[in-house]
Structure formats: structure tokens, C-alpha cells
Design an enzyme around this catalytic site. Sequence first.
Site, PDB file in Angstrom:
ATOM      1  N   HIS A 148       0.817  -1.313   0.097  1.00 50.51           N
ATOM      2  CA  HIS A 148      -0.018   0.044   0.072  1.00 50.51           C
ATOM      3  C   HIS A 148       0.839   1.292   0.260  1.00 50.51           C
ATOM      4  O   HIS A 148       0.386   2.269  -0.168  1.00 50.51           O
ATOM      5  CB  HIS A 148      -0.904   0.179   1.185  1.00 50.51           C
ATOM      6  CG  HIS A 148      -2.284   0.773   1.118  1.00 50.51           C
ATOM      7  ND1 HIS A 148      -2.454   1.725   0.051  1.00 50.51           N
ATOM      8  CD2 HIS A 148      -3.410   0.596   1.666  1.00 50.51           C
ATOM      9  CE1 HIS A 148      -3.833   2.154   0.528  1.00 50.51           C
ATOM     10  NE2 HIS A 148      -4.405   1.496   1.110  1.00 50.51           N
ATOM     11  N   ASP A 341      -8.937 -12.014 -17.655  1.00 47.71           N
ATOM     12  CA  ASP A 341      -9.021 -13.150 -18.410  1.00 47.71           C
ATOM     13  C   ASP A 341      -7.435 -13.169 -18.883  1.00 47.71           C
ATOM     14  O   ASP A 341      -6.929 -12.583 -19.503  1.00 47.71           O
ATOM     15  CB  ASP A 341     -10.057 -12.897 -19.612  1.00 47.71           C
ATOM     16  CG  ASP A 341      -9.987 -14.442 -20.577  1.00 47.71           C
ATOM     17  OD1 ASP A 341      -9.179 -15.100 -20.084  1.00 47.71           O
ATOM     18  OD2 ASP A 341     -10.728 -14.624 -21.502  1.00 47.71           O
TER      19      ASP A 341
END
Length: 400
Positions: A148, A341
Site C-alpha cells: 500500500h 481473463d
Amino acid sequence: MKVQVLSRKLIKPCIPTPEFLRHYTISFIDELAPSINVLAVLYYSPGLIIQKLEESLAEILPQFYPLAGRYMKDDHSVDCSDQGAAFLEAQVDCQLLDIIGAGAKPEELNDLLPCQSFATEDATEPLLAIQVSKFKCDGIAISVSISHRIADASSLGMFISAWANACRGDNVEAISSRFNGPLFFPGKNFPAPDFGETGTRDLDVHIPVAKIVARRKQQPSRVQVVSALITKALAAVDAQTTYGHSRNLLVAQLVSVQERTVPPVPKYCFGNLVAIAMTESTAAEVKNMVFQDFVRLLGDNVDGHKILVDTIVGFNKKSANSDLNVVLITDWSKLGFYEVDFGWGKPMLASVADVPIKNLVTLLNSKGSGGIEAWVHLDEKDMSYFEQDEDLKMFTTSLV
């Protein structure tokens, strides 16, 4: 569920990072991010080719060159030294449907992660870590973790999409990342905030859009409605458990700043580009609030200067106040995880994992139904109270 790590390696960029890009100094928003990792797990039916994942990762890393470097805590910068991203392969001793069908439990999902949710920020720690876990049915889970310190959830989604594009050889929608956030928000050497660590369990709540529409008034967004529903339930839990009465309520939402800058931040700007918008209510107000009041509460906390400057600095101090019931909401519903995908189809499920910050609410789109999945982080002792909230029971299709 038992997960055995079979191999660990470092994947380096296929092209060395130029010397003039060797040092990347983070922005002040990056400095104020908590010392945790931003995590996502995607679950797929069989079709995985490990070698293709590794090759495409090496191919895409030059475009995301700081991710192969190491964070220099004292300098608030990344040494873009091409040391590499961590890549782990693991084997799981159960079927994928044993996880998805039963409702994924966060304490089990954490075993699918390449690292813990709280980051050590050690100079030897990879900023990007990936674990590919194979189930007995040959189904797989791909978990991605980015510090982060240099990335928010939107940046995580950007990286995963770019990696998937490279893996399937599709450059139709090229994602060209830009590490120019520090130009808009120059570093100020802020100390990293400490959100503390609490033992929590997650609760996965699926709320269908058809029922959300029935509760809309003045057309609030579905995220606003779901956030209000959960905040109302958490406020009730606070009054029923440890404290025995309503406390003052602080609701904080992570808000994108990309559309609030002049000039606008580029579309594919990588880094932390969020700030915290906060709204407070007194205990007396909370006690008398109904659902519609919580909807309005979640819609009234957008103020330009306060979002960009004041609240991002002040939130950490306020969240440490024991007289406040703090609820932190982050919206991941537009990150497109269900469209990722790698070349053998879209994921069957997308999830977060167990981040031990109490009352953290992460919202994701559910697959196909148009609903929202809410990952709510609670102390275990609060779970039963939360599950019994009447509005949640009425407007939730599954509660696990």
C-alpha cells in the site's frame, strides 16, 4: 484446507530499468497510506500454464518498474533495482468448489496469499508478490499483493488487468501506467499512520441490486445504499456489545482524487490516488437515526479541500479515539476483477482476504447478478450481533 508452497522465485523485468528511473520518490498520499498490502484473490477453472504467467509477468514489469524494486523507508523512496517480484506456486489439498460452494472463509483464504496483510516494509521485502495455488480439481487461485506504500486498490486492478492482457497476448486496450503521482502530490515526509492490528473475522454479505432499488430514495447510488445498510448494522452492534451504549460515530470513505485535481490526474496514473472523506454523528444522533438517515449521511461527506488535505492527516488521530465508533468503507466495485481473463476464461470468484482492521468494509461487485459483495471485518465476538440485524437479514441473499 491445507496449502503447501512448492516453489518461490523472483521474477525480474525482461528489460532493465534505465538508470534515470532508479529512484522513485513517493507522494504524500503514499506516505499516509497504512503499512499494509493491497490484496486480491481470483479463482479460475482449470487452464493454467505457469510458464506463460511467469513470462507475461516479466514482460509487463518494465511498464510497472517500481514493483520490481524495494522500498527505502528512511528515504520515502523506491530503489528501482530490478530485484524482482515474488512468485510462489502452491498446492491445495481440496477442491475449488469446497471453497467457493461453502462460502470462502477469510481465515482459510489467507493461506492462499503470498504474504501477510500487514507489510513489514523491510528493505529486502518485495513490493509485489503473487501466489498461484492449484486445487485437486486443477482449478486455481491467483492472489496478488502490492504494498500500500506505492499502490491503492485501483492501481492493483490496473496492474492485474495489464498482466492479464499480456498473458493472453491482447494489446487492444493497452494499459500504459504512469508513475507521476508525486508531481501532483509531492512528498512531505509524513510518518506512516498506525491503524493498529485487531483480531478479526470477515463476513461476506451479498446484497442483490433488485432489493437495493426498492429502498432507494432520491436515487442514491447502490454503493451508498449498501454502505448505509452496513453502517447502520455496525452502529447497532456497537451499542449491544462491549460499550453497551451508542458511541459517537465516525464514517470514513475512501474517495478517488483523480477527478478532483486541476489539471486532471492521467487515467493510468499509478499510486495512491485516494483520500478520506469523513462524517461524524453524536451518540444521541446515532441512537435516533433510521435507515434513510444513514443513506443521507453517506452522501454528505464530499468536500474538496477536506478530502485532499485535512481529513487524510486527521483520520489516524481520530480513529485512535476510544470514544468513537469508526467505520471505514472502501469501494472496489468498479475495479473489474470479474473481467480479468489470463487466456482461459474469467474468474469464478473474486475476493479479498482477512485484513485485521476492525469495521473495515470492502465492497466488490458480485459475479453476474448486479449485486454487491461486502467484506466486513469484525471482532469475532461481534459476529452474532451483526448477523441478527433485521435489515441485513431482509436485504441479504446469503450470509456466511
